[in-house]
Design a protein around this motif. Sequence first.
Motif, mmCIF file in Angstrom:
data_model
loop_
_atom_site.group_PDB
_atom_site.id
_atom_site.type_symbol
_atom_site.label_atom_id
_atom_site.label_comp_id
_atom_site.label_asym_id
_atom_site.label_seq_id
_atom_site.Cartn_x
_atom_site.Cartn_y
_atom_site.Cartn_z
ATOM 1 N N UNK A 94 0.835 -1.069 -0.100
ATOM 2 C CA UNK A 94 0.058 -0.078 -0.036
ATOM 3 C C UNK A 94 0.913 1.308 0.038
ATOM 4 N N UNK A 95 1.746 1.320 0.776
ATOM 5 C CA UNK A 95 2.928 2.638 0.700
ATOM 6 C C UNK A 95 3.188 2.933 -0.693
ATOM 7 N N UNK A 96 3.535 1.717 -1.362
ATOM 8 C CA UNK A 96 4.222 1.933 -2.584
ATOM 9 C C UNK A 96 3.339 2.065 -3.840
ATOM 10 N N UNK A 97 1.929 2.178 -3.335
ATOM 11 C CA UNK A 97 0.737 2.187 -4.525
ATOM 12 C C UNK A 97 0.516 1.016 -5.310
ATOM 13 N N UNK A 98 1.153 -0.320 -5.021
ATOM 14 C CA UNK A 98 1.053 -1.560 -5.414
ATOM 15 C C UNK A 98 -0.248 -2.398 -5.030
ATOM 16 N N UNK A 99 -0.974 -2.701 -6.090
ATOM 17 C CA UNK A 99 -2.122 -3.630 -5.365
ATOM 18 C C UNK A 99 -1.916 -5.083 -5.918
ATOM 19 N N UNK A 100 -0.800 -5.554 -6.320
ATOM 20 C CA UNK A 100 -0.557 -6.904 -6.709
ATOM 21 C C UNK A 100 -1.349 -7.905 -5.690
ATOM 22 N N UNK A 101 -1.702 -8.946 -6.189
ATOM 23 C CA UNK A 101 -1.853 -10.249 -5.492
ATOM 24 C C UNK A 101 -0.915 -10.981 -5.066
ATOM 25 N N UNK A 102 -0.775 -11.835 -4.002
ATOM 26 C CA UNK A 102 0.434 -12.539 -3.606
ATOM 27 C C UNK A 102 0.163 -13.930 -4.026
ATOM 28 N N UNK A 103 0.916 -14.633 -4.778
ATOM 29 C CA UNK A 103 1.131 -15.960 -4.895
ATOM 30 C C UNK A 103 2.227 -16.709 -4.309
ATOM 31 N N UNK A 104 1.918 -17.713 -3.655
ATOM 32 C CA UNK A 104 3.046 -18.782 -3.238
ATOM 33 C C UNK A 104 3.270 -19.772 -4.102
ATOM 34 N N UNK A 105 4.057 -19.596 -4.949
ATOM 35 C CA UNK A 105 4.586 -20.761 -5.758
ATOM 36 C C UNK A 105 5.273 -21.767 -5.232
ATOM 37 N N UNK A 106 5.901 -21.666 -4.365
ATOM 38 C CA UNK A 106 6.778 -22.879 -3.604
ATOM 39 C C UNK A 106 8.027 -22.049 -3.035
ATOM 40 N N UNK A 107 8.898 -22.648 -2.344
ATOM 41 C CA UNK A 107 9.736 -21.888 -1.513
ATOM 42 C C UNK A 107 11.031 -21.390 -2.042
ATOM 43 N N UNK A 109 13.323 -19.145 -5.053
ATOM 44 C CA UNK A 109 13.234 -18.306 -6.067
ATOM 45 C C UNK A 109 13.132 -18.561 -7.437
ATOM 46 N N UNK A 110 13.598 -19.700 -7.895
ATOM 47 C CA UNK A 110 13.625 -20.261 -9.403
ATOM 48 C C UNK A 110 12.092 -20.654 -9.274
ATOM 49 N N UNK A 111 11.412 -21.096 -8.359
ATOM 50 C CA UNK A 111 9.960 -21.538 -8.440
ATOM 51 C C UNK A 111 9.168 -20.089 -8.727
ATOM 52 N N UNK A 112 9.542 -19.097 -8.193
ATOM 53 C CA UNK A 112 8.700 -17.878 -8.304
ATOM 54 C C UNK A 112 8.935 -17.326 -9.674
ATOM 55 N N UNK A 260 8.958 -11.074 -8.703
ATOM 56 C CA UNK A 260 9.450 -12.385 -7.900
ATOM 57 C C UNK A 260 10.228 -11.890 -6.840
ATOM 58 N N UNK A 261 10.153 -12.373 -5.660
ATOM 59 C CA UNK A 261 10.727 -12.262 -4.250
ATOM 60 C C UNK A 261 11.088 -13.563 -3.659
ATOM 61 N N UNK A 262 12.141 -13.681 -3.108
ATOM 62 C CA UNK A 262 12.663 -14.729 -2.142
ATOM 63 C C UNK A 262 13.555 -14.395 -1.400
ATOM 64 N N UNK A 263 14.869 -15.297 -1.200
ATOM 65 C CA UNK A 263 15.980 -15.087 -0.438
ATOM 66 C C UNK A 263 15.592 -14.156 0.912
ATOM 67 N N UNK A 264 15.673 -13.038 1.085
ATOM 68 C CA UNK A 264 15.545 -12.465 2.391
ATOM 69 C C UNK A 264 14.209 -12.106 2.867
ATOM 70 N N UNK A 265 13.179 -12.757 1.893
ATOM 71 C CA UNK A 265 11.968 -12.432 2.341
ATOM 72 C C UNK A 265 11.580 -12.999 3.654
ATOM 73 N N UNK A 266 11.845 -14.303 3.896
ATOM 74 C CA UNK A 266 11.669 -14.706 5.326
ATOM 75 C C UNK A 266 12.244 -14.342 6.386
ATOM 76 N N UNK A 267 13.341 -13.704 6.008
ATOM 77 C CA UNK A 267 14.357 -12.878 6.929
ATOM 78 C C UNK A 267 15.118 -13.681 7.895
ATOM 79 N N UNK A 268 15.045 -14.907 7.882
ATOM 80 C CA UNK A 268 15.467 -15.997 8.695
ATOM 81 C C UNK A 268 16.394 -16.850 8.291
#
Length: 420
Positions: A94-107, A109-112, A260-268
């Motif tokens: 929302x702060x970035x004006x993005x209204x994208x829906x979130x898909x969980x494709x698998x865990x 980056x290559x799957x994303x 596509x996002x992965x790597x540090x998305x989980x943070x842990x």
Amino acid sequence: MGIFKDVESNVRSYCRSVPCVFKSAKGSVMTDVDGNEYLDFLAGAGTLNYGHNNPVLKAALLEYIESDGVTHGLDFHTDAKAKFLETFQRVILEPRGLNHVVMFPGPTGTNAVEAALKLARKVTGRHTIVSFTNGFHGVSMGALAATGNQHHRQGAGMPLDGVFRLPFEGYMEGLDGLALFEKMLNDNSSGLDLPAAVIVEVVQGEGGLNAASDEWLVRLESICRKHDILLIADAIQAGCGRTGTFFCFESSGIEPDIITLSKSLSGYGLPFAVTLIRPELDKFEPGEHNGTFRGNNHAFITARAALEHYWGDLKFAEAVQAKGKHLRARLDKMAEGTPLFLKGRGMMSGLQCPDGDIASAITANCFRKGLIIETSGPEDEVVKCLAPLTTTMEELDRGLDILQSAIVEQNLTRGAGSPA
């Protein structure tokens, strides 16, 4: 060390340049079984932006595990998922004006990326994907077809098609890849079929820290819009704050159709990936793209904690930007009087060497001195700094002092082309 040689597959790679056995890690420091400490400027290849065993994230995860929170639930609705989605929408989208829906494709980056490429082809009814020289998007078949690196591509064992490759910005002096792209799109005899999508890394992490300018990205988006081509931003390594803003493309003002996002998305360091999609493109049928581990509830917990703690205000981003400027200033100073030169953006920066032998000699020397740092680029010629974003300024300088010492010991001068 013998157990790894005897039992683990020959495909192992990072451990070959870091020959020790680690036992623990905290923040920006890893400790081996003999008690030796190493500053970590690799950070899981960009997976540990908030450091090892971050206490805020660990506390949230331990509390969830202790309460018998759902560990695995396919794509069931869970409280952990609901809280992540609410936080991601409120703090990031929302702060970035993005209204994208979130898909969980698998865990991963290559799957994303696979999901993004499949969806682009399904929605447009077209086959061709445009990618760029030195791009890296993963090593599963579809993502690998869009990856440029020959070493990775040869592992496929079969032809990799469906992708048309263009020169990335700065690939060759005097060559305007986007002008070429538009010319070919407007020429019925160019041989380029109208693409379904273009996929681009804003900063090419594995490709050698080549960074696209804001102006180039705006031109690319304009071409895609003019020709009804979807724009996919691969923010897997450069995202989650690595360049100073949560999304690596924010300063350009572009709005990719798919992210596509992965790597540090989980943070842990937990496996976690998402494919962000403009709502009108959300055309997969239920289960049409799936995976057993597409709902990592532990990652939902740590990701939410990272978003709330680090991205709830501007202070963290401002601190990362300050560290990025400091990092780049010091690297630029190191390059003076040598054949090295600065690459990258923000806390995703490094030094390009004349060849991979020099870069490898520098990183090996760094390891002997207590710094874990790796290389990237087509010939592994770029020494790449990927320190956790939570690295203190004192730790950052200590690691850079080690790097500077390793460079000095190479006795490099202008025109030097091989290690001392």
